[in-house]
Design a protein around this motif. Structure first.
Motif, PDB file in Angstrom:
ATOM      1  N   LEU A 138       0.835  -1.209   0.000  1.00  0.00           N
ATOM      2  CA  LEU A 138       0.000   0.000   0.000  1.00  0.00           C
ATOM      3  C   LEU A 138       0.868   1.256   0.000  1.00  0.00           C
ATOM      4  O   LEU A 138       0.602   2.211  -0.731  1.00  0.00           O
ATOM      5  N   PHE A 139       1.918   1.251   0.804  1.00  0.00           N
ATOM      6  CA  PHE A 139       2.864   2.376   0.842  1.00  0.00           C
ATOM      7  C   PHE A 139       3.419   2.680  -0.547  1.00  0.00           C
ATOM      8  O   PHE A 139       3.408   3.823  -1.002  1.00  0.00           O
ATOM      9  N   ALA A 140       3.904   1.650  -1.223  1.00  0.00           N
ATOM     10  CA  ALA A 140       4.504   1.852  -2.549  1.00  0.00           C
ATOM     11  C   ALA A 140       3.476   2.403  -3.531  1.00  0.00           C
ATOM     12  O   ALA A 140       3.774   3.307  -4.321  1.00  0.00           O
ATOM     13  N   TRP A 141       2.267   1.891  -3.484  1.00  0.00           N
ATOM     14  CA  TRP A 141       1.212   2.374  -4.381  1.00  0.00           C
ATOM     15  C   TRP A 141       0.872   3.838  -4.076  1.00  0.00           C
ATOM     16  O   TRP A 141       0.775   4.657  -4.986  1.00  0.00           O
ATOM     17  N   LEU A 142       0.728   4.172  -2.792  1.00  0.00           N
ATOM     18  CA  LEU A 142       0.405   5.558  -2.418  1.00  0.00           C
ATOM     19  C   LEU A 142       1.508   6.517  -2.860  1.00  0.00           C
ATOM     20  O   LEU A 142       1.231   7.631  -3.302  1.00  0.00           O
ATOM     21  N   LEU A 143       2.751   6.089  -2.738  1.00  0.00           N
ATOM     22  CA  LEU A 143       3.867   6.954  -3.116  1.00  0.00           C
ATOM     23  C   LEU A 143       3.828   7.299  -4.605  1.00  0.00           C
ATOM     24  O   LEU A 143       4.198   8.407  -4.993  1.00  0.00           O
ATOM     25  N   THR A 144       3.343   6.385  -5.420  1.00  0.00           N
ATOM     26  CA  THR A 144       3.255   6.679  -6.855  1.00  0.00           C
ATOM     27  C   THR A 144       2.126   7.642  -7.182  1.00  0.00           C
ATOM     28  O   THR A 144       2.064   8.165  -8.292  1.00  0.00           O
ATOM     29  N   ARG A 145       1.235   7.885  -6.258  1.00  0.00           N
ATOM     30  CA  ARG A 145       0.107   8.791  -6.487  1.00  0.00           C
ATOM     31  C   ARG A 145       0.465  10.254  -6.194  1.00  0.00           C
ATOM     32  O   ARG A 145      -0.318  11.149  -6.477  1.00  0.00           O
ATOM     33  N   ILE A 146       1.611  10.501  -5.603  1.00  0.00           N
ATOM     34  CA  ILE A 146       2.036  11.872  -5.281  1.00  0.00           C
ATOM     35  C   ILE A 146       2.289  12.626  -6.572  1.00  0.00           C
ATOM     36  O   ILE A 146       2.941  12.129  -7.487  1.00  0.00           O
ATOM     37  N   ASP A 147       1.748  13.838  -6.638  1.00  0.00           N
ATOM     38  CA  ASP A 147       1.852  14.658  -7.840  1.00  0.00           C
ATOM     39  C   ASP A 147       3.236  15.309  -7.926  1.00  0.00           C
ATOM     40  O   ASP A 147       3.508  16.316  -7.280  1.00  0.00           O
ATOM     41  N   ALA A 148       4.112  14.678  -8.689  1.00  0.00           N
ATOM     42  CA  ALA A 148       5.459  15.201  -8.932  1.00  0.00           C
ATOM     43  C   ALA A 148       5.890  14.711 -10.305  1.00  0.00           C
ATOM     44  O   ALA A 148       5.497  13.633 -10.745  1.00  0.00           O
ATOM     45  N   ASP A 149       6.686  15.529 -10.981  1.00  0.00           N
ATOM     46  CA  ASP A 149       7.133  15.162 -12.324  1.00  0.00           C
ATOM     47  C   ASP A 149       8.192  14.064 -12.326  1.00  0.00           C
ATOM     48  O   ASP A 149       8.345  13.355 -13.317  1.00  0.00           O
ATOM     49  N   PHE A 150       8.918  13.942 -11.231  1.00  0.00           N
ATOM     50  CA  PHE A 150      10.013  12.977 -11.175  1.00  0.00           C
ATOM     51  C   PHE A 150       9.931  12.163  -9.885  1.00  0.00           C
ATOM     52  O   PHE A 150       9.666  12.717  -8.817  1.00  0.00           O
ATOM     53  N   ALA A 151      10.176  10.876  -9.993  1.00  0.00           N
ATOM     54  CA  ALA A 151      10.098   9.988  -8.838  1.00  0.00           C
ATOM     55  C   ALA A 151      11.065  10.425  -7.731  1.00  0.00           C
ATOM     56  O   ALA A 151      10.696  10.471  -6.562  1.00  0.00           O
ATOM     57  N   GLY A 152      12.286  10.760  -8.100  1.00  0.00           N
ATOM     58  CA  GLY A 152      13.275  11.154  -7.103  1.00  0.00           C
ATOM     59  C   GLY A 152      12.850  12.362  -6.295  1.00  0.00           C
ATOM     60  O   GLY A 152      13.080  12.429  -5.084  1.00  0.00           O
ATOM     61  N   ARG A 153      12.203  13.309  -6.934  1.00  0.00           N
ATOM     62  CA  ARG A 153      11.724  14.501  -6.230  1.00  0.00           C
ATOM     63  C   ARG A 153      10.566  14.139  -5.297  1.00  0.00           C
ATOM     64  O   ARG A 153      10.489  14.631  -4.176  1.00  0.00           O
ATOM     65  N   ALA A 154       9.683  13.279  -5.747  1.00  0.00           N
ATOM     66  CA  ALA A 154       8.573  12.837  -4.893  1.00  0.00           C
ATOM     67  C   ALA A 154       9.120  12.104  -3.670  1.00  0.00           C
ATOM     68  O   ALA A 154       8.674  12.321  -2.542  1.00  0.00           O
ATOM     69  N   TYR A 155      10.114  11.236  -3.881  1.00  0.00           N
ATOM     70  CA  TYR A 155      10.682  10.472  -2.771  1.00  0.00           C
ATOM     71  C   TYR A 155      11.418  11.386  -1.794  1.00  0.00           C
ATOM     72  O   TYR A 155      11.356  11.186  -0.585  1.00  0.00           O
ATOM     73  N   ALA A 156      12.128  12.376  -2.311  1.00  0.00           N
ATOM     74  CA  ALA A 156      12.870  13.302  -1.449  1.00  0.00           C
ATOM     75  C   ALA A 156      11.913  14.114  -0.572  1.00  0.00           C
ATOM     76  O   ALA A 156      12.133  14.254   0.634  1.00  0.00           O
ATOM     77  N   ALA A 157      10.863  14.642  -1.187  1.00  0.00           N
ATOM     78  CA  ALA A 157       9.885  15.409  -0.420  1.00  0.00           C
ATOM     79  C   ALA A 157       9.170  14.505   0.588  1.00  0.00           C
ATOM     80  O   ALA A 157       8.915  14.903   1.732  1.00  0.00           O
ATOM     81  N   TYR A 158       8.870  13.300   0.186  1.00  0.00           N
ATOM     82  CA  TYR A 158       8.213  12.337   1.069  1.00  0.00           C
ATOM     83  C   TYR A 158       9.063  12.058   2.301  1.00  0.00           C
ATOM     84  O   TYR A 158       8.541  11.859   3.397  1.00  0.00           O
ATOM     85  N   GLY A 159      10.373  12.076   2.133  1.00  0.00           N
ATOM     86  CA  GLY A 159      11.267  11.780   3.249  1.00  0.00           C
ATOM     87  C   GLY A 159      11.034  12.684   4.445  1.00  0.00           C
ATOM     88  O   GLY A 159      11.047  12.231   5.592  1.00  0.00           O
ATOM     89  N   GLY A 160      10.800  13.959   4.204  1.00  0.00           N
ATOM     90  CA  GLY A 160      10.527  14.886   5.300  1.00  0.00           C
ATOM     91  C   GLY A 160       9.230  14.557   6.015  1.00  0.00           C
ATOM     92  O   GLY A 160       9.145  14.593   7.247  1.00  0.00           O
ATOM     93  N   VAL A 161       8.219  14.218   5.245  1.00  0.00           N
ATOM     94  CA  VAL A 161       6.928  13.847   5.826  1.00  0.00           C
ATOM     95  C   VAL A 161       7.069  12.541   6.608  1.00  0.00           C
ATOM     96  O   VAL A 161       6.503  12.386   7.693  1.00  0.00           O
ATOM     97  N   TYR A 162       7.845  11.606   6.068  1.00  0.00           N
ATOM     98  CA  TYR A 162       8.083  10.331   6.753  1.00  0.00           C
ATOM     99  C   TYR A 162       8.708  10.560   8.132  1.00  0.00           C
ATOM    100  O   TYR A 162       8.297   9.954   9.119  1.00  0.00           O
ATOM    101  N   ILE A 163       9.683  11.432   8.197  1.00  0.00           N
ATOM    102  CA  ILE A 163      10.363  11.699   9.467  1.00  0.00           C
ATOM    103  C   ILE A 163       9.389  12.284  10.485  1.00  0.00           C
ATOM    104  O   ILE A 163       9.319  11.832  11.636  1.00  0.00           O
TER     105      ILE A 163
END
Length: 107
Positions: free
Chosen positions: A42-67
């Motif tokens: 579910l986590f992996a699927w939700l992460l792909t739904r984040i509105d960002a042009d590039f996966a790396g940018r979505a993952y980087a921004a997600y990191g702050g929210v994760y913390i």
């Protein structure tokens, strides 16, 4: 919507990883892994739904929210209240995530 998806993804990832923690570190039954694996998918699927042009940018921004979400988990699930340094670090991470996700960029 990206913030909500990031928080939901963080909760799913933390819950999934916690199931492994509970099994390996807390001596819980291996049955804890069943919902844990579902939660990680579910986590992996939700992460792909984040509105960002590039996966790396979505993952980087997600990191702050994760913390920040991990600190809420620490308090709500594990019963340990984050201290001021946890709060300051979490706030800095959220600020960094906001810069990454919402900064104006050239098309």
């Amino acid at each position: 919507m990206s913030i909500l998806l990031s928080v939901l993804a963080a909760l799913a990832e933390i819950a999934g990883c916690f199931s492994f923690w509970a099994w390996l570190r807390l001596g819980k039954s291996a049955l804890w892994l069943v919902p844990g694996v579902f939660s990680l998918v579910l986590f992996a699927w939700l992460l792909t739904r984040i509105d960002a042009d590039f996966a790396g940018r979505a993952y980087a921004a997600y990191g702050g929210v994760y913390i920040a979400t991990s600190l809420v988990w620490l308090w709500a699930v594990e019963g340990v209240r984050p201290d001021r340094w946890d709060g300051l670090g979490g706030a800095l991470c959220l600020l960094g995530a906001a810069v990454i996700l919402f900064a104006p960029r050239q098309a």
